[in-house]
Design an enzyme around this catalytic site. Structure first.
Site, PDB file in Angstrom:
ATOM      1  N   SER A 138      -6.987  -3.243  14.628  1.00 60.80           N
ATOM      2  CA  SER A 138      -7.732  -2.709  15.772  1.00 60.80           C
ATOM      3  C   SER A 138      -7.585  -1.189  15.816  1.00 60.80           C
ATOM      4  CB  SER A 138      -7.251  -3.350  17.072  1.00 60.80           C
ATOM      5  OG  SER A 138      -5.850  -3.251  17.177  1.00 60.80           O
ATOM      6  N   SER A 139      -6.427  -0.666  15.437  1.00 62.01           N
ATOM      7  CA  SER A 139      -6.224   0.795  15.509  1.00 62.01           C
ATOM      8  C   SER A 139      -7.101   1.526  14.505  1.00 62.01           C
ATOM      9  CB  SER A 139      -4.771   1.193  15.230  1.00 62.01           C
ATOM     10  OG  SER A 139      -3.898   0.153  15.437  1.00 62.01           O
TER      11      SER A 139
ATOM     12  N   ASP B  68      -5.592  -0.091   5.737  1.00 62.05           N
ATOM     13  CA  ASP B  68      -6.424  -0.491   6.874  1.00 62.05           C
ATOM     14  C   ASP B  68      -7.647   0.408   7.015  1.00 62.05           C
ATOM     15  OD1 ASP B  68      -4.307  -2.149   7.158  1.00 62.05           O
ATOM     16  OD2 ASP B  68      -3.533  -1.250   8.992  1.00 62.05           O
TER      17      ASP B  68
ATOM     18  N   ASP C  59       0.826  -1.233   0.000  1.00 57.35           N
ATOM     19  CA  ASP C  59       0.000   0.000   0.000  1.00 57.35           C
ATOM     20  C   ASP C  59       0.846   1.263   0.000  1.00 57.35           C
ATOM     21  OD1 ASP C  59       0.668  -0.281   2.746  1.00 57.35           O
ATOM     22  OD2 ASP C  59      -1.345   0.214   3.472  1.00 57.35           O
TER      23      ASP C  59
HETATM   24  C1  GLA Z   1      -0.034  -2.496   8.431  1.00 59.15           C
HETATM   25  C2  GLA Z   1      -0.238  -1.090   7.891  1.00 59.15           C
HETATM   26  C3  GLA Z   1      -0.824  -1.121   6.478  1.00 59.15           C
HETATM   27  C4  GLA Z   1      -0.017  -2.049   5.553  1.00 59.15           C
HETATM   28  C5  GLA Z   1       0.236  -3.403   6.224  1.00 59.15           C
HETATM   29  C6  GLA Z   1       1.165  -4.273   5.432  1.00 59.15           C
HETATM   30  O1  GLA Z   1      -1.265  -3.125   8.600  1.00 59.15           O
HETATM   31  O2  GLA Z   1      -1.096  -0.361   8.739  1.00 59.15           O
HETATM   32  O3  GLA Z   1      -0.888   0.190   5.962  1.00 59.15           O
HETATM   33  O4  GLA Z   1       1.181  -1.445   5.157  1.00 59.15           O
HETATM   34  O5  GLA Z   1       0.778  -3.257   7.527  1.00 59.15           O
HETATM   35  O6  GLA Z   1       0.578  -4.652   4.238  1.00 59.15           O
END
Ligand code: GLA
Length: 387
Positions: A128-129, A173, A38
């Site tokens: 969760s965040s 996320d 991402d």
């Molecule tokens: C965490 C980060 C996401 C992404 C993943 C790995 O969840 O919050 O933005 O980079 O790791 O894919």
């Protein structure tokens, strides 16, 4: 989640039974494939879970914000008088970071009583965040008639996490948690933010999430280290062509990496990102063709690449994945989220699911001394008001 009991807890905490609070929910997410792409402008394929964060919220006449959670004994009362500073208290920083984004955008806030409850395990790679951030964002948006759309709220939540909490995450996320759709996964281009909801039809198979229950220590610093390794790769590859991010290269160009990136570690990081993007595109296509077997193979390849090239797995995740793959009915299994602990996601034939969980549990315990937890999630909708 029993709404009556939750509401009763709210009244026990804040009193005034004549004024009913409003209930919001935001899911956690699981990423099916497309890891550490991402923030490299690449593709991801997450979906929202039926586990997440519930928030009961009510206006009060003064200027105080009262925070409480059922999950820990850690209440906080603070006054609204300008931008907040990081409190050092971890969970309250997530809502406070979001509240700051509303204040920065000129939204006039007033006092609130808030009670949270989360049933997604904390710090386990299931967002969760992002879930706490987005439940706060959708609630404030409605309570103060702020008029932001879902994408605005997603970006504000990501900003809260980057700038207030100090975790330099990408957008996956918050996006998954905001835009989730029941029984669908989200095929998202993190560069353009163009996305498509793809039906997640697994016929005689089901999704199983397995939590390593390993405490993740250095995740944030390792995560930021990977990000800067990718930045280095981009700088070096600019001699090859003028790219902004690693996702502008495709599988056919992996063979040029050796010429432009001499450091083998940086080269491996770039290789993971480029190959992972290819796997996501193929995974989405084969899922549309109901080819779950190939989808599973791509999940397996994704894990291998995260282990060998991106180096974000570790003994616990690898034990679950490689022991899991030996079991009957396992179509594909990989780590999900940032890595270094947290969870795996597996596709397992329904008929073999019970055996998968009992056998893997005992092998994992023998090899690591830890007991895993299993979840069989449903795929749910994004954040919003429940009642
Ligand atoms: C965490 C980060 C996401 C992404 C993943 C790995 O969840 O919050 O933005 O980079 O790791 O894919």
């Amino acid at each position: 989640m029993d709404t009556k009991i939750f509401t009763e807890k709210f009244f026990e905490k804040y009193g005034n039974r004549s004024d009913k609070p409003v209930l919001f929910f935001s899911p956690g997410r699981v990423n099916l494939i497309g890891e550490h792409t991402d923030y490299n402008g690449g593709f991801v394929f997450p979906c929202a879970l039926n586990y997440g964060t519930y928030l009961l919220i009510r206006n009060v006449k003064d200027n105080t914000l009262k925070f409480s959670t059922i999950n820990f004994n850690d209440d906080s009362v603070t006054e609204l008088k300008g931008l907040f500073l990081n409190t050092g208290k971890k969970w309250i920083n997530y809502p406070l970071g979001v509240i700051n984004e509303f204040i920065k955008k000129g939204i006039k806030l007033s006092g609130l009583e808030l009670l949270y409850y989360g049933d997604v395990p904390n710090g386990a790679g299931l967002s969760s965040s992002a879930s706490i951030e987005m439940v706060t964002a959708v609630a404030l948006n409605e309570f103060f008639n702020a008029g932001f759309n879902t994408l605005d709220l997603v970006k504000m939540s990501q900003k809260a996490e980057n700038e207030f909490v100090g975790m330099n995450c990408g957008i996956m996320d918050q996006f998954a948690v905001g835009f989730g759709k029941k029984d669908h996964a989200i095929f998202l281009n993190c560069d353009t933010l163009f996305y498509e909801n793809v039906p997640l039809v697994l016929t005689d198979c089901s999704l199983i999430i397995t939590n390593t229950n390993k405490r993740r220590g250095l995740t944030d610093s390792k995560y930021n280290e990977r990000r800067s390794e990718c930045d280095k790769a981009v700088e070096l590859l600019k001699l090859f062509k003028p790219i902004r991010n690693l996702s502008e290269l495709n599988n056919g160009e992996i063979n040029i990496l050796e010429k432009y990136i001499k450091d083998p570690v940086i080269r491996k990081r770039a290789k993971h990102v480029i190959s992972e993007n290819g796997r996501v595109i193929e995974a989405v296509n084969v899922l549309k063709d109901n080819n779950i077997i190939r989808f599973g193979e791509l999940m397996n390849q994704s894990h291998d690449s995260l282990k060998d090239d991106y180096e974000v797995t570790g003994t616990e995740l690898d034990t679950l994945v490689y022991e899991g793959r030996k079991l009957p009915g396992v179509i594909g299994t990989r780590m999900t989220g940032a890595g270094f602990g947290g969870c795996t996601i597996s596709i397992v034939r329904k008929a073999d699911s019970a055996n998968f969980m009992t056998t893997l549990s005992s092998t994992y315990h023998k090899k690591t001394g830890l007991m895993p937890d299993f979840y069989q999630p449903e795929i749910g909708n994004g954040a919003g008001r429940i009642e």
